[in-house]
Design a protein around this motif. Sequence first.
Motif, PDB file in Angstrom:
ATOM      1  N   HIS A 492       0.922  -1.248  -0.223  1.00 36.73           N
ATOM      2  CA  HIS A 492       0.094   0.038   0.114  1.00 36.73           C
ATOM      3  C   HIS A 492       0.979   1.307  -0.009  1.00 36.73           C
ATOM      4  CE1 HIS A 492      -3.616   2.303   0.588  1.00 36.73           C
ATOM      5  NE2 HIS A 492      -4.345   1.291   0.410  1.00 36.73           N
ATOM      6  N   ARG A 493       0.499   2.363  -0.662  1.00 33.34           N
ATOM      7  CA  ARG A 493       0.980   3.580  -0.758  1.00 33.34           C
ATOM      8  C   ARG A 493       1.556   4.076   0.628  1.00 33.34           C
ATOM      9  NH1 ARG A 493       0.460   6.206  -6.485  1.00 33.34           N
ATOM     10  NH2 ARG A 493       0.791   3.681  -6.700  1.00 33.34           N
ATOM     11  N   LYS A 494       0.373   4.122   1.471  1.00 36.94           N
ATOM     12  CA  LYS A 494       0.755   4.701   2.880  1.00 36.94           C
ATOM     13  C   LYS A 494       1.907   3.899   3.448  1.00 36.94           C
ATOM     14  CE  LYS A 494      -2.951   2.372   5.283  1.00 36.94           C
ATOM     15  NZ  LYS A 494      -4.206   2.144   5.289  1.00 36.94           N
ATOM     16  N   SER A 495       2.281   2.704   3.149  1.00 30.42           N
ATOM     17  CA  SER A 495       3.333   1.904   3.886  1.00 30.42           C
ATOM     18  C   SER A 495       4.681   1.982   3.243  1.00 30.42           C
ATOM     19  CB  SER A 495       3.113   0.629   4.024  1.00 30.42           C
ATOM     20  OG  SER A 495       1.839   0.629   4.586  1.00 30.42           O
ATOM     21  N   HIS A 496       4.586   2.940   2.008  1.00 29.84           N
ATOM     22  CA  HIS A 496       5.781   3.046   1.153  1.00 29.84           C
ATOM     23  C   HIS A 496       7.031   3.217   1.606  1.00 29.84           C
ATOM     24  CE1 HIS A 496       7.544   3.867  -3.030  1.00 29.84           C
ATOM     25  NE2 HIS A 496       8.213   4.928  -2.525  1.00 29.84           N
ATOM     26  N   GLU A 497       7.298   3.984   2.645  1.00 27.12           N
ATOM     27  CA  GLU A 497       8.660   4.380   3.220  1.00 27.12           C
ATOM     28  C   GLU A 497       8.954   3.382   4.036  1.00 27.12           C
ATOM     29  OE1 GLU A 497      10.867   6.482   2.283  1.00 27.12           O
ATOM     30  OE2 GLU A 497       9.491   7.447   0.874  1.00 27.12           O
ATOM     31  N   GLU A 498       8.167   2.557   4.816  1.00 30.78           N
ATOM     32  CA  GLU A 498       8.473   1.341   5.770  1.00 30.78           C
ATOM     33  C   GLU A 498       8.999   0.287   4.829  1.00 30.78           C
ATOM     34  OE1 GLU A 498       5.805   3.600   6.191  1.00 30.78           O
ATOM     35  OE2 GLU A 498       4.736   2.925   7.766  1.00 30.78           O
ATOM     36  N   ASN A 499       8.422   0.046   3.789  1.00 23.62           N
ATOM     37  CA  ASN A 499       8.456  -1.000   2.963  1.00 23.62           C
ATOM     38  C   ASN A 499      10.134  -0.997   2.256  1.00 23.62           C
ATOM     39  OD1 ASN A 499       6.075  -1.995   3.561  1.00 23.62           O
ATOM     40  ND2 ASN A 499       4.992  -1.480   1.680  1.00 23.62           N
ATOM     41  N   LYS A 500      10.162   0.301   2.119  1.00 27.43           N
ATOM     42  CA  LYS A 500      11.711   0.344   1.638  1.00 27.43           C
ATOM     43  C   LYS A 500      12.732   0.104   2.570  1.00 27.43           C
ATOM     44  CE  LYS A 500      12.545   4.106  -0.772  1.00 27.43           C
ATOM     45  NZ  LYS A 500      12.154   5.808  -1.142  1.00 27.43           N
ATOM     46  N   VAL A 501      12.485   0.353   3.867  1.00 24.32           N
ATOM     47  CA  VAL A 501      13.318   0.115   4.823  1.00 24.32           C
ATOM     48  C   VAL A 501      13.581  -1.537   4.905  1.00 24.32           C
ATOM     49  CG1 VAL A 501      13.707   0.291   7.371  1.00 24.32           C
ATOM     50  CG2 VAL A 501      12.705   2.379   6.062  1.00 24.32           C
ATOM     51  N   ILE A 502      12.426  -2.043   4.922  1.00 20.02           N
ATOM     52  CA  ILE A 502      12.314  -3.460   4.866  1.00 20.02           C
ATOM     53  C   ILE A 502      13.320  -4.253   3.760  1.00 20.02           C
ATOM     54  CG2 ILE A 502      10.850  -5.768   4.855  1.00 20.02           C
ATOM     55  CD1 ILE A 502       8.677  -3.820   6.580  1.00 20.02           C
ATOM     56  N   LEU A 503      13.070  -3.725   2.706  1.00 22.38           N
ATOM     57  CA  LEU A 503      13.611  -4.368   1.368  1.00 22.38           C
ATOM     58  C   LEU A 503      15.105  -4.002   1.447  1.00 22.38           C
ATOM     59  CD1 LEU A 503      13.513  -5.695  -1.358  1.00 22.38           C
ATOM     60  CD2 LEU A 503      12.848  -3.551  -2.611  1.00 22.38           C
ATOM     61  N   ARG A 504      15.395  -2.691   1.781  1.00 20.08           N
ATOM     62  CA  ARG A 504      17.046  -2.538   2.064  1.00 20.08           C
ATOM     63  C   ARG A 504      17.532  -3.468   2.938  1.00 20.08           C
ATOM     64  NH1 ARG A 504      15.542   2.981   3.487  1.00 20.08           N
ATOM     65  NH2 ARG A 504      15.131   4.272   1.357  1.00 20.08           N
ATOM     66  N   LYS A 505      16.776  -3.699   4.272  1.00 18.19           N
ATOM     67  CA  LYS A 505      17.403  -4.653   5.104  1.00 18.19           C
ATOM     68  C   LYS A 505      17.649  -6.049   4.633  1.00 18.19           C
ATOM     69  CE  LYS A 505      16.425  -5.714  10.101  1.00 18.19           C
ATOM     70  NZ  LYS A 505      15.246  -6.488  10.255  1.00 18.19           N
ATOM     71  N   GLU A 506      16.566  -6.585   3.925  1.00 21.13           N
ATOM     72  CA  GLU A 506      16.336  -7.952   3.446  1.00 21.13           C
ATOM     73  C   GLU A 506      17.543  -8.132   2.341  1.00 21.13           C
ATOM     74  OE1 GLU A 506      15.627 -10.442   5.289  1.00 21.13           O
ATOM     75  OE2 GLU A 506      14.769  -8.793   6.578  1.00 21.13           O
ATOM     76  N   LEU A 507      17.693  -7.125   1.557  1.00 21.98           N
ATOM     77  CA  LEU A 507      18.761  -6.931   0.487  1.00 21.98           C
ATOM     78  C   LEU A 507      19.991  -7.096   0.976  1.00 21.98           C
ATOM     79  CD1 LEU A 507      17.499  -4.438  -2.133  1.00 21.98           C
ATOM     80  CD2 LEU A 507      17.909  -7.184  -2.454  1.00 21.98           C
ATOM     81  N   ALA A 508      20.311  -6.540   2.211  1.00 16.20           N
ATOM     82  CA  ALA A 508      21.771  -6.485   3.013  1.00 16.20           C
ATOM     83  C   ALA A 508      22.114  -7.621   3.532  1.00 16.20           C
ATOM     84  CB  ALA A 508      21.738  -5.318   3.914  1.00 16.20           C
ATOM     85  N   TYR A 509      20.970  -8.420   3.930  1.00 21.02           N
ATOM     86  CA  TYR A 509      21.158  -9.916   4.533  1.00 21.02           C
ATOM     87  C   TYR A 509      21.685 -10.794   3.565  1.00 21.02           C
ATOM     88  CZ  TYR A 509      19.566 -14.553   6.480  1.00 21.02           C
ATOM     89  OH  TYR A 509      19.881 -15.752   6.821  1.00 21.02           O
ATOM     90  N   LYS A 510      22.723 -11.631   3.903  1.00 18.09           N
ATOM     91  CA  LYS A 510      23.307 -12.504   2.933  1.00 18.09           C
ATOM     92  C   LYS A 510      22.723 -13.842   2.987  1.00 18.09           C
ATOM     93  CE  LYS A 510      26.016  -9.651   1.178  1.00 18.09           C
ATOM     94  NZ  LYS A 510      24.989  -8.647   0.303  1.00 18.09           N
ATOM     95  N   GLY A 511      21.643 -14.063   2.465  1.00 17.22           N
ATOM     96  CA  GLY A 511      20.893 -15.434   2.493  1.00 17.22           C
ATOM     97  C   GLY A 511      19.546 -15.266   1.895  1.00 17.22           C
ATOM     98  N   VAL A 512      18.808 -16.113   2.252  1.00 17.51           N
ATOM     99  CA  VAL A 512      17.256 -16.187   1.550  1.00 17.51           C
ATOM    100  C   VAL A 512      16.522 -15.429   2.430  1.00 17.51           C
ATOM    101  CG1 VAL A 512      15.291 -17.503   0.826  1.00 17.51           C
ATOM    102  CG2 VAL A 512      17.644 -18.385   0.872  1.00 17.51           C
ATOM    103  N   SER A 513      15.590 -14.503   1.669  1.00 14.30           N
ATOM    104  CA  SER A 513      14.593 -13.711   2.480  1.00 14.30           C
ATOM    105  C   SER A 513      13.564 -13.766   1.484  1.00 14.30           C
ATOM    106  CB  SER A 513      14.934 -12.193   2.554  1.00 14.30           C
ATOM    107  OG  SER A 513      16.352 -11.886   3.138  1.00 14.30           O
ATOM    108  N   VAL A 514      12.209 -13.711   2.396  1.00 14.03           N
ATOM    109  CA  VAL A 514      10.921 -13.689   1.605  1.00 14.03           C
ATOM    110  C   VAL A 514      10.029 -12.696   1.907  1.00 14.03           C
ATOM    111  CG1 VAL A 514       8.889 -15.026   0.883  1.00 14.03           C
ATOM    112  CG2 VAL A 514      11.067 -16.219   1.128  1.00 14.03           C
ATOM    113  N   ILE A 515       9.911 -11.614   1.186  1.00 13.22           N
ATOM    114  CA  ILE A 515       8.956 -10.790   1.570  1.00 13.22           C
ATOM    115  C   ILE A 515       7.592 -10.712   1.041  1.00 13.22           C
ATOM    116  CG2 ILE A 515       8.292  -8.020   1.558  1.00 13.22           C
ATOM    117  CD1 ILE A 515      11.608  -7.676   1.293  1.00 13.22           C
TER     118      ILE A 515
END
Length: 533
Positions: A492-515
Motif C-alpha cells: 500500500h502507498r501509505k506504507s511506502h517508506e516502511e516497505n523500502k526500509v524492509i527491502l533495504r534490510k533484506e537485501l543487505a542480509y546474505k541469505g534467503v529472504s522472503v517478503i
Amino acid sequence: MSEFVVLGDEAVALGAIHGGVSSCYGYPGTPSTEIMEYLLDYSKEKGGPFASWSSNEKTALEEALGTSFAGKRAIVTMKHVGLNVAADAFMNGALLDIRGGLVIVVADDPGMHSSQNEQDTRYYADFARVPLLEPVNQQQAYDMTREAFDLSEKMGVPILLRLVTRLSHSRAAIQSSPIREENALNKADNKQDWMLLPANARRRWDSLLGRQKDMIAYSENSSVNALVMNEANRERGVITTGLGYNYYMENRGELTDNPSHLHIGVYPVPEEKIRKLAAHVKELVILEEGYPYVERLIAGLLPRDLKITGKMQNIVPLQGELTPDNVRPALGLPVRDSSVVSSMDLPGRPPQLCAGCPHDDTYRVIKEVQAELEESTVTSDIGCYALGALPPLSVPETIICMGASITAAKGSSETGLKNVMAVIGDSTFLHSGMTGLVDCVSSGTDVTIIIVDNETTAMTGGQTTILPSSRLEQVVTGIMGDGEHVITIPAHRKSHEENKVILRKELAYKGVSVIIAVRECIETARKAKKKGS
Ligand code: SF4
C-alpha cells in the motif's frame, strides 16, 4: 436434444458433463480457463460432477489419473504451456491401462494473445503415441469431447483434445445429445498395469506400440477425416487441419478449379487418405493452424515430384494465427484490400497494470531502492505483475515460465550478480515457485524473493488460489525453517517508506529472504463488493 449457445470452451465442458464425467481438474490458463469455470459453476449448482482447481497442471493430470484408476471418467484442462508442466505425468500416463476415460484438453494460443510461446500440442500426442482430436467449431468441440471419453476407454489411453484461442473464445449454438450416466466405481484390477516399474513399463510400452495400428485405423475410418475427391482436377489438392478448415471454406467459393480436399481432425494422421490425395495431384496446399506438423510428418509419404505449398515455404504464415485473408496467397487468390480497417485511427493501448493495482506499489518500492544501489537484478514470473516490465515501471529483466523467477534469480545470484530479487505471485508460488524456494534454502543462496500476494489468480479472471493468503506465511516459514527472514508487508502507498526500509534490510542480509507483499487485487475486490451489495 436441446440447443445451447456456448463458447468453444463451454461446449467442451458441456460435452464432458453429458458424456458422464465424474471428476474435473485443471489449472487456470488463457484460453482454457472457461472450461473449468463452467464445470465449477455447474457442479456447484447441481452437486456434481466433482470439479476443482489444482496447484498446477501436473497435479491436475495426476488427480485425473487417480479418477481413471478408479474406473470413472475424468477431464483435465490447461493451456498449451501447461502441458509442459504436466508432461511427466502425461508421457507416463500413456503407458497405463486407462479404464475410466481420461480426456486432456489443451488450448493452444497461436498468435500468443496471452502466452509466452506458440507451441503446438499435436507434437505431444505424437510424442506420447496417443490420439488427438481437433474440433473446428463448437458443435465438434461438444461431440469430440464425448467421443474422446469413449475412445479413451476403447484404446486404453488418455486422449488429447486440442483447442485454439479463436475457437475457445467464440460463441455458437450447439445441439446436445442424451446425457450418459457416470461409470460405476471399478478399480483397475491388474496392479501391474498401473505400476511403471521397468519390467511393467517395458511391457506397457510394447502394448502401446501394438495399439498404434488400431489408432491409425480409427483415424483412417473417422468421418471427421473427410476426403472429397474431384476426379476431374488433377492439378491441385488441399489439406486442412483445425481452423484452417474454416478459412479454406470461406475462400473456396472463389476457386474455379474445385480442388480435392482432405480435412484432418483426428490424429494420428490418416496415411492412406493422404497417399490417395497426393497420388492424384501435382500440388498439395496445406493449411494448418499451428506448426507445419502435418506438412513435416507426411513428407516421407508423398511422391518426390509433388509440389508442396505450406508453412515450410512461408507461403502460409509460419507464425501467428491463420485468417481467411492470409491463406489466400497459398490458394492462388488475390490478397484482399484491408485498407478500410487499417486506416482507422485508433489510439494505441499498451497493456498495463490497473490503476490502483497493489503490484504497482510494490514495484515502486523496488524501483526506488534499486536506484540507491550500484547493481541489482529483478526477475519476474507469469502473472499480472509481469506488466511491471513495461513502462513506466520497467523493473523486471526476465520472464521465462511459471516458477522460473525464483530459480533464475538463484542462478543469477550464484554466478555473482548482486542484490538479486525475484518477483512472483501467490498463485504462481504455489504452482511451481515453492520448489525453487526449497532449492534456494538448500543452497543458502543470497536472494530476496518478493511474493506479491493479491489474494487471487488475477490474470486469468480472479480464480481462488489453491491455499488462502492467510496460510502463505506459514507455508514459506515451514520451507525456510524459521520465520526470521519471512516478512509480510502491506502493498500500500501509505506504507511506502516502511516497505523500502524492509527491502533495504533484506537485501543487505546474505541469505534467503522472503517478503510477502499483501493487498487484494482491486478487480476481485470490486467484484466481491458488487456481489455482496
Ligand atoms: S487485475 Fe488485479 S492484479 Fe491484475 S493488474 Fe488489475 S488490479 Fe492488478
